[in-house]
Design a protein around this motif. Structure first.
Motif, short mmCIF file in Angstrom:
data_model
loop_
_atom_site.label_atom_id
_atom_site.label_comp_id
_atom_site.label_asym_id
_atom_site.label_seq_id
_atom_site.Cartn_x
_atom_site.Cartn_y
_atom_site.Cartn_z
N CYS A 180 0.82 -1.20 0.00
CA CYS A 180 0.00 0.00 0.00
C CYS A 180 0.86 1.26 0.00
O CYS A 180 0.45 2.31 -0.50
CB CYS A 180 -0.91 0.00 1.22
N GLY A 226 -6.58 -3.15 8.13
CA GLY A 226 -7.65 -2.36 7.52
C GLY A 226 -7.28 -1.65 6.23
O GLY A 226 -6.18 -1.81 5.70
N PRO A 227 -8.23 -0.82 5.75
CA PRO A 227 -8.12 -0.27 4.39
C PRO A 227 -6.94 0.66 4.17
O PRO A 227 -6.48 0.79 3.04
CB PRO A 227 -9.45 0.48 4.21
N THR A 228 -6.45 1.31 5.21
CA THR A 228 -5.27 2.17 5.00
C THR A 228 -4.05 1.35 4.61
O THR A 228 -3.10 1.87 4.04
CB THR A 228 -4.89 2.96 6.28
N HIS A 229 -4.07 0.08 4.97
CA HIS A 229 -2.91 -0.78 4.71
C HIS A 229 -3.17 -1.80 3.61
O HIS A 229 -2.27 -2.56 3.26
CB HIS A 229 -2.51 -1.50 6.01
N GLN A 230 -4.41 -1.84 3.11
CA GLN A 230 -4.77 -2.85 2.11
C GLN A 230 -4.74 -2.26 0.71
O GLN A 230 -5.61 -1.47 0.34
CB GLN A 230 -6.17 -3.41 2.43
N PRO A 231 -3.77 -2.68 -0.08
CA PRO A 231 -3.76 -2.18 -1.46
C PRO A 231 -4.94 -2.76 -2.23
O PRO A 231 -5.26 -3.93 -2.06
CB PRO A 231 -2.43 -2.71 -2.01
N VAL A 232 -5.60 -1.95 -3.01
CA VAL A 232 -6.56 -2.50 -3.98
C VAL A 232 -6.24 -1.96 -5.38
O VAL A 232 -6.46 -2.65 -6.36
CB VAL A 232 -8.04 -2.22 -3.63
N PHE A 267 -12.52 0.05 -1.38
CA PHE A 267 -11.47 -0.14 -0.39
C PHE A 267 -11.81 -1.35 0.48
O PHE A 267 -12.97 -1.80 0.50
CB PHE A 267 -11.31 1.11 0.48
#
Lengths: 672, 672
Positions: free
Chosen positions: B439, B473-479, B644
């Motif tokens: 991310c 969580g989403p701050t650390h999950q690349p999409v 996200f």
């Protein structure tokens, strides 16, 4: 660390602070993941801040004049969740704490502003919180200048760790705050000397005190476990004339076997070690149990600001109805009614006069009519004001002596600028937009992603959006940046073709409640392609038929964006002259087009005719429209970039890379 | 500024420095674009540096032991081009100077390392050069430790402007250099007090001297137009024990009407003002004409290092054949012969033992066998060493007292890390790789793009590559980050499925001469899917048939990458059990697959069967393979992310977002 001495020196303080520590240990153990050490280490600072200084009312988390508390070291989220639970925020009953890091919980691994009231900003990517805080503090200054000190008068507090301070964006934030003497910004540095890899010394020996002073901050150094020292430092900081940094010497995972080690940074779940730590703390209740006297003391802290809030509400009631309505509209983020009429008037004028201007200039024309009717806009640029065309005549420049100025010279700090804009938007009352060269999307990326994740309607004015910028060469020529922003969820990417579409794009962007927009704008002049005035905002549909073939004769659909729409129109003229019926679809915003009903999408892009996409950018993102959403729709090709650009005059580059009307015609014919 | 006094005080120096000024004015005027003021302002510093200190030989621009000169303020490219022309670099005859900023010229708008010898690095995006320089200086230390001071002993000089110092990445670079006491790094700060928007004060009041000192640098402050002071400062800096900053007070566009103004930053093309400036300079020759005595003096400077180079060549000849061969192999960037055999052995072992490990762990297994046979690798991490698995047992840690260490603790500085790796790769002799969470591609983006543009085979080890990282969580999950890197030209993006593919990906990455690689690696364990040992590197083909349907019965093709390949295999088992013939294509690298002959691509993805793509990422970039490259090929669907992520355990998230074997099966059936 002599825990017993800390306990006995300030027993009331100790029990309150230790409620945070115990909840943190319990929640992390229950989740079997998370970060225990930081909340444990910073519990004393947070307790004193909430008990004695932070202006807040747990029963009114959206009170506009509350102090903002930003946990920049977002991995320590249990610090924040403990505080919100203990002080009685409605969104944080005990079940939420117990549900830490589980699907659907408000207590996500890192604080997520959109999940619950009380979380001011999403943090976790390090350096963002402290950089958002600069925007919060600027917003407070701006709104105070606009609505008066009786209505707006609060502080922004930040807890930042070594990670935040190592990230480069923190330097941008610190120097920007120092330049603007943001005296109501108070940063606590959790100086625990530990990072994930080991002691800070492994990677850093910066003298942070000297560094902050070099950027114009006042600095105090204290023992972060001494409540008296913490209280005195905050009291002093609140009286300062410059931004304030309080360096708090702390022990990560205080009182736990992992104290002062990098292990203490992570999840401390060993039951024996937990028991030993709680024993040392003098904490005798079971998991998630806070003694009622301690909980009551915290709830009283949660009510401490109620009276002050009532007083504020009284002051708000005293100002004129008109001013109060404007304050409330501004804080709600609702666009003024006049917006659509000034946009309509500009579109009419442009479609009649057919100006040939760069879309960055078109954007300035829009802002010249929007800014006077939308006093909540705050513009800026990363030292490219004259190139981004983001400053309009009426704005004034935000400065120490002109807090009512609405244009910010952010300096050569794209990342800090984007993060500050996030902070302004999160604060409320400001609709921030700002510019840089589109290629420098790269510098701003971490904060641009957070605009999308945090659902903040920030507007990024990205000019010089292709090889059309010419001689500055490939370092300055975006080719992948449209794809980058389009790949990002909850982001609108506009590439308008002329003044009319630029006005429409701005209208959509400025009325978004929770989605950021990226405006991709040319350096070079482009002709007006929307030659008829329509009331309807066609850009809001994402794509539309700009010019069509005679009924029944359609063989080709050209789909283009921005500066390439006029090329597609040229190519259409040639094709039509040769008897090849050609439709041109202008597609200023793929995301909005994707959101249209399928019936509309099919009407704009019917199966059958061959399709050529045209954009001075890489093809990624185009296949859906070219190959056909449902597959098996059409033969297609793409005219654009597949490599980095080069340094030469713009028209030479367009020829060199084959982005020409002739090439569009050739590709269309080859498909037929 | 009293130009006459400057002229008369040091007439020889003046004429040499003014040759730079005159060429700059002429080239910018001819191009009608560019930046005149900075080369004019820094001509004195550059002249003294080249005349008296820089170790170089214009006739041997690739001499390994040359000092490196990095123009971090890359917009001042005419400074560099003038120096290279005047001193006699073969790539810079006068015609190149005359052709400034034109298509095909080596004199691009900003310096491009890949266009000509003598340009050490591509600059223009501000802050990059000074950050590359940290990597250059580290590489010099490392190679000196390895090959000895007789063979490697040179300085890295940088010219940086206010823009470079405002960019956050400069703080990461400065603090990293200070931490490592890189005493052979000497930075000139062009302290001209001007940026594009106006005076620096508009946006910044940082005390740069104090700031550098806070990070462990020695600082001198001089008059940047006084050749005696410049000479003395450089001489002193070369003897320092810490990195060196020389603050040079200069006048932008010295002697021109635009002197000391932001106008002076840009293209100064007014003929009368140019004539007046040249008159003030005492420069009487026509455009592009350098008096022969001045040109001769410069050419002598260009030859100044020849003798020293000969001496160095003599020393190189004296070392053992084996050591010299290794030095030359290392500097050439050629991989050692043993690489392919250790990779083959690991693949054999893994395909037999079928380990179930995370691909980040697989990557560590590869590095454990590669690093011992490839002493030019230098690993690192942005404070996530234990998570990125980039440190192997044999490396040692690079530090002040252990310059032979091959692992760098970069700190929480993804951007500075990436830029330093670019510098190491550009220096030569080092093959850098390093890790962070995927991310945080966002933080490193500006430098990652430059790896691609500069054609440097840096390896980015991006772990925790999807929602599979779970609770953070989403701050650390690349999409969107796979799409971001895939959108970037000249970049290989690998998402390997198991140990075998990870080994293959590394083999390709480590043998690239001019392309960076991004390795997308899981946090979570994945099973081995390549259960047979093959000598051939299948990942090098980009995609291949991992499991097939019985001949003639193929109805479905599942295309997957990384952690989702095993899901596709599960789905295939279900489909086959129901009599639906299913092929699974593993696609570890889209770019390499796109480069295969069409016949191979058709063989792997034949028209006809329905297709389902599976990747825990956004769909952007997939349509080419799903909809069919040629259109009209197949019905298709995609199982992945369109938003996200969220905070929850990994397996819960996979279920929540529908990335499951069941969903793959359902989608395939729906298409049939």
């Amino acid at each position: 660390m002599d825990i017993a001495a800390l306990r006995s020196a300030h027993p009331d303080h100790w029990s309150k602070a230790t409620a945070i520590r115990a909840l943190t240990l319990d929640a992390v153990a229950a989740a079997n993941s998370g970060h225990s050490g930081m909340p444990i280490g910073m519990a004393d600072v947070a307790t004193v801040l909430f008990e004695k200084h932070l202006k807040f009312d747990a029963s009114a988390p959206l009170w506009h004049d509350r102090d903002r508390f930003i946990l920049s070291a977002g991995h320590g989220s249990m610090l924040l969740y403990s505080l919100l639970h203990l002080t009685g925020y409605e969104d944080f009953p005990l079940d939420e704490v117990k549900n830490f890091r589980q699907l659907g919980a408000k207590t996500a691994g890192h604080p997520e502003n959109f999940l619950a009231h009380g979380i001011e900003t999403t943090t976790g990517p390090l350096g963002q919180g402290i950089s958002n805080a600069v925007g919060f503090a600027m917003a407070e200054e701006m709104l105070r200048a606009r609505f008066g000190k009786k209505i707006v008068d609060h502080h922004t507090y930040v807890i930042a760790g070594d990670g935040c301070l190592m990230e480069g964006v923190s330097q941008e934030a610190i120097s920007l705050a120092g330049r603007h003497e943001l005296s109501k910004l108070i940063v606590f540095w959790d100086n625990n000397n530990i990072t994930i890899d080991g002691t800070v010394d492994l990677a850093d020996r910066t003298d942070q005190v000297a560094r902050f002073k070099a950027s114009g901050w006042d600095v105090q150094e204290i023992d972060g476990h001494d409540p008296v020292a913490i209280d005195a430092a905050i009291a002093k900081a609140k009286k300062g004339k410059r931004p304030q940094m309080i360096a708090c010497k702390t022990h990560i995972a205080l009182g736990h076997a992992a104290q002062d080690t990098s292990k203490g940074h992570g999840a401390l779940t060993d039951p024996d070690q937990m028991a030993a730590a709680k024993d040392a703390y003098g904490w005798t209740t079971g998991p998630f149990e806070v003694p009622s006297d301690v909980k009551s003391a915290w709830e009283e802290i949660g009510r401490r600001g109620t009276e002050e809030r009532f007083a504020w509400e009284g002051r708000l009631a005293e100002i004129s109805d008109r001013k109060r309505a404007e304050f409330e509209r501004t804080m709600s983020g609702e666009a003024p009614k006049k917006l659509s009429s000034v946009i309509r008037a500009l579109k009419k004028q442009a479609s009649e006069n057919e100006p040939k201007v760069a879309t960055r200039k078109a954007s300035e024309m829009v802002l010249e009519v929007v800014n006077p009717v939308m006093p909540e806009t705050v513009g800026g640029s990363a030292d490219l004001t004259g190139s981004n065309n983001t400053k309009t005549g009426d704005m004034g420049v935000f400065d120490v002596d002109s807090r009512d100025g609405r244009f910010v010279h952010y300096g050569i700090r794209e990342h800090g600028m984007a993060a500050a804009m996030n902070g302004m938007a999160l604060h409320g009352g400001i609709r921030p937009y700002s510019g840089t060269f589109m290629c420098f999307t790269d510098y701003a990326r971490p904060a641009m992603r957070l605009s999308a994740l945090m659902q903040q309607p920030v507007v990024y004015v990205m000019t010089h959006d292709s090889i059309g910028l010419g001689e500055d060469g490939p370092t300055h020529q975006p080719v992948e940046h449209l794809a980058i922003s389009r790949a990002t969820p909850n982001t609108l990417v506009f590439r308008p073709a002329d003044v009319v579409e630029t006005a429409e794009a701005w209208e959509v962007a400025l009325t978004q409640p929770g989605t950021p927009s990226v405006l991709s704008l040319t350096r070079q002049n482009v002709p007006t392609v929307r030659k008829e005035h329509k009331t309807k905002n066609l850009a809001a549909q994402g794509a539309y038929v700009l010019a069509d073939a005679e009924a029944g004769k359609r063989q080709v659909i050209l789909i283009a964006t921005g500066s390439e729409v006029s090329l597609a129109m040229e190519a259409r003229a040639t094709l039509e002259a040769e008897g090849i019926g050609t439709r041109v679809v202008s597609m200023p915003c793929m995301e909005l087009f994707a959101d249209q009903p399928e019936s509309y999408r099919k009407r704009v892009l019917p199966a059958g005719p061959v399709r050529v996409g045209v954009e001075a950018s890489v093809r990624q993102g185009w296949d859906r429209w070219l190959l056909g959403e449902r597959g098996r729709e059409a033969k297609s090709d793409f005219v654009g970039m597949s490599s980095f650009g080069a340094s030469a005059p713009a028209e030479v580059l367009y020829d060199h890379f084959g982005i020409t009307a002739d090439n569009i015609v050739a590709k269309a014919k080859a498909l037929l």
